[in-house]
Design a protein around this motif. Sequence first.
Motif: not given
Length: 253
Positions: A161-165
């Motif tokens: 969901n969080d592209a950063e993770s």
Amino acid sequence: MRIDIVSLFPEFVAQVAGHGVVGRAQERGLLSLHGWNPRDHAEGNYRRVDDRPFGGGPGMVMLIDPLRACLAAARAADPAPGRVVYLSPQGRPLTQTKVRELAAEPRVILLCGRYEGVDERLLAAEVDEEISIGDYVLSGGELAAAVVVDAVARLQEGALNDAESAVQDSFEGDGLLDCPHYTRPVEHALGRVPEVLLSGNHAEIARWRRQQALGRTWLRRPDLVDREALSAADRRLLEDFLGAAGDGPGTPT
Ligand code: ADE
């Protein structure tokens, strides 16, 4: 991405992989898993898939023909050429670099052995790559295949969901272990959240995280730190960390 699992227990891998990020990746159409059972391609009433090893010794060895027919059926199910990966303790160690490489393939076929192994001639003829998930022996390749499926699924674009993770994970980018994380409450009987994380000073927070990642990696996995490649700034961060943390494998020279 398509992953085919050739195993005597294909549903086991699918079940392990049916939850969380991997389940979501499937729901989002980013990943499809397909199980193939060599027993369905075995001959005779007993549908035999193994036999005793030549030369004697304990255990059973998986037969060539059921596996070969099973692999052929898996291959024929989709025009995309699959890279065939055999999971075994004799394989090359799985790393995040290898995971990234596999995740970029359109299709991977995971071959799980059981018993004492698989007839070497089948491996020589059909397998592109042998991978181990660590220096220990499992009773079969299924758990190792589930590990590969999970690690590869979360790298599919849109799976997290969080592209950063994924970028911040241990081993991603700089190859260091991840820094520690904290959430509410600030004060707890087990301790207080480090002050810097409450400061709102993003440069200081980034510096602290970098220092923690460097220090942790140095203390826990010195094999991952390339001393020569550290910048002067990183070296200083690490020296300060070690000065504050006390004993470790020694200050990098
Ligand atoms: N099969 C049995 N042990 C294994 C391991 N360590 N890695 C991958 N596959 C295996």
